[in-house]
Scaffold this motif. Sequence first.
Motif, PDB file in Angstrom:
ATOM      1  N   LEU A 154       0.821  -1.215   0.000  1.00  0.00           N
ATOM      2  CA  LEU A 154       0.000   0.000   0.000  1.00  0.00           C
ATOM      3  C   LEU A 154       0.854   1.263   0.000  1.00  0.00           C
ATOM      4  N   VAL A 155       1.980   1.231   0.710  1.00  0.00           N
ATOM      5  CA  VAL A 155       2.863   2.402   0.738  1.00  0.00           C
ATOM      6  C   VAL A 155       3.469   2.643  -0.638  1.00  0.00           C
ATOM      7  N   ARG A 156       3.876   1.573  -1.327  1.00  0.00           N
ATOM      8  CA  ARG A 156       4.406   1.741  -2.685  1.00  0.00           C
ATOM      9  C   ARG A 156       3.353   2.331  -3.617  1.00  0.00           C
ATOM     10  N   LYS A 157       2.134   1.849  -3.503  1.00  0.00           N
ATOM     11  CA  LYS A 157       1.069   2.374  -4.360  1.00  0.00           C
ATOM     12  C   LYS A 157       0.778   3.839  -4.034  1.00  0.00           C
ATOM     13  N   ALA A 158       0.799   4.202  -2.747  1.00  0.00           N
ATOM     14  CA  ALA A 158       0.572   5.599  -2.367  1.00  0.00           C
ATOM     15  C   ALA A 158       1.675   6.500  -2.905  1.00  0.00           C
ATOM     16  N   GLY A 159       2.921   6.022  -2.886  1.00  0.00           N
ATOM     17  CA  GLY A 159       4.009   6.818  -3.445  1.00  0.00           C
ATOM     18  C   GLY A 159       3.846   7.055  -4.931  1.00  0.00           C
ATOM     19  N   LYS A 160       3.408   6.018  -5.658  1.00  0.00           N
ATOM     20  CA  LYS A 160       3.185   6.196  -7.097  1.00  0.00           C
ATOM     21  C   LYS A 160       2.054   7.182  -7.369  1.00  0.00           C
ATOM     22  N   VAL A 161       0.990   7.089  -6.576  1.00  0.00           N
ATOM     23  CA  VAL A 161      -0.140   8.016  -6.757  1.00  0.00           C
ATOM     24  C   VAL A 161       0.296   9.447  -6.469  1.00  0.00           C
ATOM     25  N   ALA A 162       1.073   9.644  -5.396  1.00  0.00           N
ATOM     26  CA  ALA A 162       1.537  10.997  -5.060  1.00  0.00           C
ATOM     27  C   ALA A 162       2.455  11.556  -6.127  1.00  0.00           C
ATOM     28  N   ALA A 163       3.293  10.707  -6.721  1.00  0.00           N
ATOM     29  CA  ALA A 163       4.194  11.179  -7.774  1.00  0.00           C
ATOM     30  C   ALA A 163       3.440  11.520  -9.055  1.00  0.00           C
TER      31      ALA A 163
END
Length: 286
Positions: free
Chosen positions: A238-247
């Motif tokens: 979930l943290v990896r996915k959140a980082g991609k969304v934020a980028a």
Amino acid sequence: MAPSNLLRSTAKSAGRITPTFPVQTRYATAINSRRSIWDFLGGNKPQDQTPKEEKQVEADQEQQKSSTETQRLDTETSTTTTTTTQSSPNIIEQVQEVEEEILSTPSPNKTAEEQAFWPADLPLPSLRQYPYTLNRGTVTSVGLMDKTVRVSYQTREWDRKVRKYYPKTVTYLVHDPRNSLRQGDVIEFSSGAPRAPRVRHVVERIISPFGVAVEDRPAVLTREEREAEMVNKRMEKLVRKAGKVAAEEGVDVEKATRRVVESKEHIGRIRALVIERAAAEAQTNA
């Protein structure tokens, strides 16, 4: 055949003379002596290419060359060892200086994916709970698949026509997280969360080991340890996915993490109904 013809044939055979050849001809002797036929016909005798004295001189020269080469190699190796011993401390000092520079220099700006983290006030991701049953079986095959073994389970089957129980052997693919099982072990396994299309069981404990002692193997994970490992993996995902969304969207990392966690949170059907009813009651009371 007529008698006259028989007499003629016997007379011819009696008068025939068999020529006698020597056992070894001149040509054969030339071949056996390894001389060419042209030298033989010309009368040239085989001669050694080099006399004995010349051979001895050549051998002495080769020995001198080999001795000089060995001396040269010894000198080169000694010089290289001295240079390496002298340069080794310098190389170590240079490596230490480079490491200090790398540590002292400020790190560049991290991307949104690297800055993503799990907020402290957010609860841990929930896992779906599966009903499970405990069974006992014997490990029959190990090593053909990674973290998966084949277990035979002995049970009974009821025959409605004969109205009698018959023994039945069922084979299961059991998940072994640490590869701690060996062929011949009697284990206790449980059904639960599917690991693969055909793997729906996991080992719980080793009842009686076969061959290698339990202390010499990797420890079998308990149910709590397996759940904690699954929670950590889900958090990282979930943290990896959140980082991609934020980028991609240029949003704050913490906001993106909260949004992703809320959207990916697993809520069962009954729990979802309870939440909807509670929200409806709150609105009516307000």
